[in-house]
Motif scaffolding. Structure first.
Motif, PDB file in Angstrom:
ATOM      1  N   ARG A 232     -84.790 -18.703   6.791  1.00 23.28           N
ATOM      2  CA  ARG A 232     -85.703 -17.606   6.462  1.00 23.28           C
ATOM      3  C   ARG A 232     -86.877 -18.100   5.616  1.00 23.28           C
ATOM      4  N   LEU A 233     -86.602 -18.993   4.663  1.00 26.95           N
ATOM      5  CA  LEU A 233     -87.678 -19.531   3.848  1.00 26.95           C
ATOM      6  C   LEU A 233     -88.621 -20.406   4.677  1.00 26.95           C
ATOM      7  N   GLY A 234     -88.074 -21.115   5.647  1.00 28.68           N
ATOM      8  CA  GLY A 234     -88.928 -21.898   6.528  1.00 28.68           C
ATOM      9  C   GLY A 234     -89.854 -21.013   7.345  1.00 28.68           C
ATOM     10  N   LEU A 235     -89.328 -19.898   7.858  1.00 29.49           N
ATOM     11  CA  LEU A 235     -90.162 -18.948   8.596  1.00 29.49           C
ATOM     12  C   LEU A 235     -91.187 -18.296   7.679  1.00 29.49           C
ATOM     13  N   ALA A 236     -90.800 -18.028   6.433  1.00 27.16           N
ATOM     14  CA  ALA A 236     -91.735 -17.421   5.480  1.00 27.16           C
ATOM     15  C   ALA A 236     -92.910 -18.348   5.216  1.00 27.16           C
ATOM     16  N   ALA A 240     -96.784 -17.473   5.856  1.00 30.00           N
ATOM     17  CA  ALA A 240     -97.753 -17.567   4.762  1.00 30.00           C
ATOM     18  C   ALA A 240     -98.950 -18.424   5.168  1.00 30.00           C
ATOM     19  N   GLU A 241     -98.727 -19.495   5.945  1.00 23.74           N
ATOM     20  CA  GLU A 241     -99.834 -20.326   6.405  1.00 23.74           C
ATOM     21  C   GLU A 241    -100.750 -19.563   7.348  1.00 23.74           C
ATOM     22  N   LYS A 242    -100.238 -18.522   7.998  1.00 27.34           N
ATOM     23  CA  LYS A 242    -101.042 -17.684   8.882  1.00 27.34           C
ATOM     24  C   LYS A 242    -101.593 -16.446   8.165  1.00 27.34           C
TER      25      LYS A 242
END
Length: 321
Positions: A232-236, A240-242
């Motif tokens: 989930r943190l990886g997807l977050a 955030a980069e987008k």
């Protein structure tokens, strides 16, 4: 690069004071022209000299100065046996390094669950039998370097690494460093000994997933974060980069809902026809102004409440609740 002979001295030392035997040079093939029977061969302490005459190894000279015409020199014995007055034109001299060398080999393999992994292995070795090595490797120039040996043994390393990784799940890969090192050591030791090289040691330097996102997730997991939270943190981070506002909700694990008061349902779905009510006279059943199906159906309202909670959507009339 040209090499000259000063006073009939055959050596790896150049005119400018440097040596042809660089740090990564395993074998240096001396130019065969201008080598006469009056030459003196000088071998440095970190070298061995292999003399090949007419395709045969005539001598392997240790460190020191070697006069070809000296009776104790093995080359003079070779010349006297064939009644030569001077060295023939097809005399080749190889200088072989006897110091410790290191080569690094990198490649890509995959686990039992088809996850690509990048690996890097460091191999430490020294030449034990110069004559055997000089007759078992081929090189077109004057140098045989560490990179050439790395390309020579790369298939063996890849085979040994893959034999271990192909039968291991990703979650257990990092427990297999010792098994991979043992397999590579066993495979290389046998092969290198056949060409005159002594294997000192093998060290596994890198073993990581090829996907950078998967690497970050595994790093978070190793920090003590549960695997689902790490994903989930990886997807977050990607959100955030987008500049996606849902990145905060993804990091916190809280669902993100848009403003439901702006939701309208399109009238293109055939299963909604006939069950919607409202709209102006003359319009299709279940459509409002502009042909938009309103969410005034009790069944649709109930479904929206079950999914999103007790909210109102556009087109809802209080007398239909």
């Amino acid at each position: 690069m040209s090499f000259t002979i000063r006073g009939q001295v055959v050596s790896t030392e150049l005119d400018n004071g440097s040596s042809a035997m660089g740090q990564d040079v395993i074998i240096f093939r001396y130019p065969k022209e201008n080598i006469t029977s009056k030459s003196i061969i000088i071998v440095q302490p970190t070298e061995r000299c292999v003399v090949v005459i007419q395709g045969q190894i005539a001598a392997e000279l240790p460190p020191g100065s070697h006069n070809i015409q000296s009776p104790a020199n093995p080359l003079s014995a070779f010349l006297s046996r064939f009644k030569y007055n001077q060295l023939p034109f097809d005399t080749v001299i190889f200088y072989v390094s006897t110091t410790r060398h290191e080569v690094r080999l990198a490649g890509v393999s995959q686990t039992d669950d088809l996850v690509p992994l990048e690996y890097e292995v460091a191999v430490y070795f020294r030449v034990q039998n110069p004559s055997l090595l000089a007759t078992n490797v081929q090189f077109g120039g004057q140098f045989f370097r560490d990179a050439d040996l790395a390309a020579y043994i790369s298939p063996i390393v890849d085979q040994e690494v893959s034999q271990v990784l192909n039968h291991v799940k990703l979650i257990d890969v990092f427990k297999k460093f010792g098994d991979i090192t043992t397999a590579v050591t066993a495979g290389l030791k046998t092969f290198l000994s056949e060409i005159g090289i002594e294997l000192i040691s093998v060290r596994m330097i890198k073993l990581i997933p090829q996907d950078p996102e998967l690497r970050r997730i595994l790093q978070l997991r190793d920090l003590g974060i549960e695997i689902y939270d790490a994903v989930r943190l990886g997807l977050a981070r990607i959100l955030a980069e987008k500049s996606d506002p849902a990145s905060v909700n993804m990091a916190l694990g809280i669902p993100y809902f848009p403003d439901l008061s702006t939701i309208v349902v399109s009238g293109g779905s055939p299963y909604m026809t006939g069950i919607m009510t409202g709209g102006n006279p003359g319009q299709a059943p279940g459509t409002g102004s502009g042909g938009i199906v309103t969410s005034s159906s009790p069944a649709l309202q109930t479904a929206i409440k079950q999914i999103f909670g007790d909210v109102k959507t556009s087109g809802t009339r209080d007398d239909q609740q």
